[in-house]
Every structure is written in C-alpha cells, then in structure tokens.
Scaffold this motif. Sequence first.
Motif, mmCIF file in Angstrom:
data_model
loop_
_atom_site.group_PDB
_atom_site.id
_atom_site.type_symbol
_atom_site.label_atom_id
_atom_site.label_comp_id
_atom_site.label_asym_id
_atom_site.label_seq_id
_atom_site.Cartn_x
_atom_site.Cartn_y
_atom_site.Cartn_z
ATOM 1 N N ARG A 1 -28.552 -1.192 5.254
ATOM 2 C CA ARG A 1 -29.974 -0.858 5.369
ATOM 3 C C ARG A 1 -30.870 -2.065 5.013
ATOM 4 O O ARG A 1 -31.921 -2.260 5.589
ATOM 5 C CB ARG A 1 -30.266 0.321 4.427
ATOM 6 C CG ARG A 1 -31.571 1.050 4.577
ATOM 7 C CD ARG A 1 -31.638 1.876 5.816
ATOM 8 N NE ARG A 1 -32.719 1.399 6.643
ATOM 9 C CZ ARG A 1 -32.817 1.624 7.940
ATOM 10 N NH1 ARG A 1 -31.896 2.313 8.568
ATOM 11 N NH2 ARG A 1 -33.812 1.161 8.613
ATOM 12 N N TYR B 1 -31.175 -4.182 8.073
ATOM 13 C CA TYR B 1 -32.090 -3.592 9.064
ATOM 14 C C TYR B 1 -33.541 -3.761 8.627
ATOM 15 O O TYR B 1 -34.412 -4.099 9.428
ATOM 16 C CB TYR B 1 -31.802 -2.104 9.250
ATOM 17 C CG TYR B 1 -30.547 -1.820 10.031
ATOM 18 C CD1 TYR B 1 -30.409 -2.290 11.330
ATOM 19 C CD2 TYR B 1 -29.512 -1.080 9.487
ATOM 20 C CE1 TYR B 1 -29.261 -2.036 12.052
ATOM 21 C CE2 TYR B 1 -28.353 -0.817 10.200
ATOM 22 C CZ TYR B 1 -28.238 -1.298 11.486
ATOM 23 O OH TYR B 1 -27.109 -1.048 12.189
ATOM 24 N N ASN C 1 -24.483 -8.195 6.295
ATOM 25 C CA ASN C 1 -23.512 -7.427 7.075
ATOM 26 C C ASN C 1 -22.074 -7.751 6.674
ATOM 27 O O ASN C 1 -21.221 -6.867 6.644
ATOM 28 C CB ASN C 1 -23.705 -7.668 8.575
ATOM 29 C CG ASN C 1 -24.979 -7.042 9.090
ATOM 30 O OD1 ASN C 1 -25.639 -6.279 8.384
ATOM 31 N ND2 ASN C 1 -25.346 -7.346 10.307
#
Lengths: 317, 290
Positions: free
Chosen positions: B215, B218, B273
């Motif tokens: 998250r 993002y 990531n």
Amino acid sequence: MSKYLIRRILQAIPLLFGISLISFVMMRIMPGGPLAGYLMNPKVTPADVARLERLWGLDQPIIIQYWRWLISMLRGDWGWSYKTGLPVLEMIFNRLPNTILLMSLSYLISIIVAIPIGIYSALKRYSVFDYIFTIFAFIGVAIPSFWFGIMMLLLFSATLQWLPSAGMMTVGVEFSLIDRIKHLIMPVLVLGFVNMASWSRYMRSSMLETISQDFIRTARAKGLREKVVILKHALRNALIPIVTLLGLSLPAIVGGAIITERVFAWPGIGGLFVNSVYSRDYPILMASLMLTATAVVVGNLLADLAYGYLDPRIKYE
Amino acid sequence: MDLTQNTKKYESLWQITVRQFKKNKLAVIGLTIFMLFVLIAILAPVLAPYDPTEIDLFKVHQAPDREHLLGTDELGRDVLSRLLYGARITLLVGVSSMIFSVLLGTLVGAVGGYYGGLIDNVLMRITDVALSFPSIILLIIIAAYFKTTVFGMIVILGITGWMGIARLIRGEFLSLKQKEYVIASQAIGNRDFRTIFRHILPNATAPLIVAATLRVGYSILFESALSWLGIGIKPPTPTWGNMLSNAQSDIFQAPWLAVWPGVMIFLTVLTINFIGDGLRDALDPKLKNK
C-alpha cells in the motif's frame, strides 16, 4: 444462462443508481461551485450570477437537482456543459472513440505480449529468460506511468525525433495511417506497460499451476506432442483466471488512460474529465463518471461470462 | 558428550520470519536501499547544499554543474536540495496514508466479517461502490476540491485506499471466526471488541503486513501522479511528483529536470515491492511452496 444475465443486469441497476447518487451529492457539497469563476469577474453582476444559478437549477435543494438530473438522463438528455454550452452527449461522443481506440489497442498489445511471455517463463522456469522478465515485471509495476511517458518523450521525441510528442495527428497534414500509428505508439506502450508486466506474471503462475496437474501428465503419457499438450490442453485451462483478470483490470486502464492522455495530449475523455473537474462542470463530470462506472460493471460481467464459456464446469443459474 | 548441547533452541515466530526474510536477496537489498532513503529524508537539512525553496531568478534552468550538482529548476531552485527534502514529504505521505488506510480497512473488514448479516452487506456494498471507480478518478475529484496540504493528501489517499484491505480482513475474519479459540473467547464472556482485536486480528496480521507494505508503494505512486497533475501537494513544498509537473513543458530547455525525481519515485516503489515480496515469503511459508 439468460436468467443469470438478467439477474446480473438487475443487480447492476441499484449499484449504478447508488454510484450516481453518491457522486452527485459528493460534488455538490464540496466547496467552490461552477459559478465561483464568475463571482471574481467584475463584469458579471450578482444578478447575472443569480440568473445563471436559476437557469442551471443550482438554487434548488440537492435532492431535487438530483431527481431532475436522473429523470432527464434516463430520457437520454444529459444536459449541456456549463463551460462550452454544447450538449454533453455531443462532447463525450466526439472524444470517446479516441479513448476507446487508445484503450483497446493497449489492451490488445498487452495481451499479445504478456501471454506468450508468461507461457514461456513458466515452461523455462528459473532460466535467464525467466529472470529477465521477472525484473521487467517488477519495473513495470513500480514505474510511475506519467514519468515513463515523459522519459519516452525525452528519448523518442526530444532526442531522437522519431515520434511526434503530442496529439493524434500532425497539424496541417491530411489523415494518413502511418501518421496515426506514429502518434499511437508511445501512448499505447505507456498505457499498456503495467499490464504487460503484471499479466505476464499472472500468466506464468497460472501456467505453472496447470502443467503440474494430472491431466497434463495423462496427455503426455498418451504420447501427444509437447506442442499440443501445452497449447491445447494446458493453455486453455491456464487462461481462465487471466480472462477474469482482464475484466477486473478495466478500472485501472481507465485510470491509466487519464494519465496517458494528459502526457501525450491525446484528445480523449481523460482530458475532458480533468478539465471539467477544474471548472466544476457538473454535467460533464456526471456523464463521465457514469460512463466509467458502467464500463466497470460491464467489464466485470463480461469477465464472469467469459469464465463460464472457458470453463464449462461453471454453470450460471 | 555434553548434554547441554542437546537442548534444542526453539526459534520465536519473529526469528523465523527474519531468517526467512534474509534468504530473499532482493528483499534485503530493497530494505537496505529503503532505509538509506529514510536516512536521506531525516538528514535532508544536513545533506542539502541549498535551501530547497530559495529562488534565484538569475540562475534559472541551469544545467548540472559543480555548483548545482543536479542543475536548477524554472525558478532557479537547487534540484538536489529539493530532491532530498522531497524524500521527506513522499515517505511521510506514503507511510502515514498507509496507516490511515489500514486502520479504516481493518475496522470495516473486521466489523463486516465478524458480525455478518445486514452490517456486512451494507459495508460490502459501500466497498463495491468505492471500487467501481478507478482510484485515480476518485482522487482527482476529491483532491481538486480541497486545498491540498501534506496532511490533506494523507487523508485523501487514506480514504481512497482502504477497500482492498477491508476485503482482505473480512475474508480472514470469515474463516477465523469459526475457530475454537474464538468460540472460547466468546464463551468466557469477552466483549466483542476484545475478541475481535485481541484474539482474531493477531491471526490475520501476516497478510495484513504484506498488503500494508505494498500500500505504501501505491500511495507514493498516486501522490506523485496527483502532484504532477497539479492537484496534489503544491510548490514551494517539494515533492517528487510536483517537481515533475513543469518538467514536461521544459523538456527541451531543461531535460535534466525530468529525470531524477522520477528515478527516485521508481526506486522507492521498487524497493517497497521487493520488501513486500520478501515479507510474503517470510510470513507465509505455505504460499512459497505453491
């Protein structure tokens, strides 16, 4: 099947209804209406503003405004843009084909690139090829698409001068397919890059799961050629989750199109949407929101139907 | 033979996780680089050669040289200094909005999953509606209406990012609430609040940690896109996104402006990531065997 379809469509109606109500109310309760610009203008008197307010129905309570909007929209009258005075439908449909062209080409290219990469990575697991595309996938998911677009512009337009930097045709030149393709290359690639990266990963893991199953061993034991085993037996099964993914990716692609259209000045819905947010052009905003929501609902439905088509064990009732 | 050597040392869950995480080279490299970025953000005032908001109109669009290692922007501000200070805003927004999303998503998912029935139905329909819009559309609409400060941006990203986490937590709760220890907790008369947060939630932390890590990435991507569009955090506050918003129009005069902020966003999201991937493997050995 048709019963299922009807039920799904009936379920979509309250969802779309809720979406329209929420977006309508959300827009109106937020500060700075479409008339805010006129209030600054010394040539516009408060009486003029009040007249506009009455004309556009903005002096009515929100719920009455919503009712009026809903009724006229259902009749096919989507109103007029506050900014240009043109009918909303006309403005939308002038730009919609451009966005659809961009989105569908990028969808298509992403599928054509991602699926073979995924299959090959799965078959040659842990090979150099597999590692290269693992890195490629990580890059595709982490790169900010607008920046990727700017970098493409920097390389292909500013430095090498191979491709045009903006719009969909060269100004003052008659339409030609080559010219259009040149304008399409960068936007389509930028929009599709994320999908190529993530879909190829999903395809890889789906394929890996499929080829470890018993029926693949059976097919090989029957003496079928490897090509037939992979392309006929494994691929069709491995594709099932991917098809659902294609449907569910639609919102992300719509969102990506807004960014991509902005970078490359592509005359589509995305630019229209961003500008209408700035100017609080409610009719255009509502129309583009409803269009997006409908596209998402339809995308989900198509994904489910395709799922049933590819996997006959699934029956919709 | 020394008997004490035979006493087998048992590892705690935490130790197992750390050991598994260390096996993933990319995740370790990612964590190292990410910590470096955090250090840069903290030490920005020490490292930055200039004041990031200092305007010098005599030195507009200077190419990188010894004085300004990464050049200057359209107002003569030092790009390197802005980049270093930008790390603060970007990381702060990314992490804080993640916490916001996790709290909101956990609450919605836990209540829906635990109570079920009508409450669950209503909460999930709200989640569906929120998911029917591409996030960037929701963000553009909300951000355009508010004067976006750093805090405002955190809130906006927080309230548009909770849906995935709510679904995840709800799914976990639906299966966990059938477990014996939950029924035991209910039977001894614990209040629902205690059952939910002390007994069920700790068992759902593994997927939650992974989702929360991703998250952050993002959020950083969305923040940079909004700031680039000119409706996120506005200059003079430097963020990596708003440093890029003029870069495109100046691409011919000052191509160096377009490169570094993007590289920083990309590297930050990439390392996050990698960390998320490593945590997934470390926290859930079942997934790895798949």
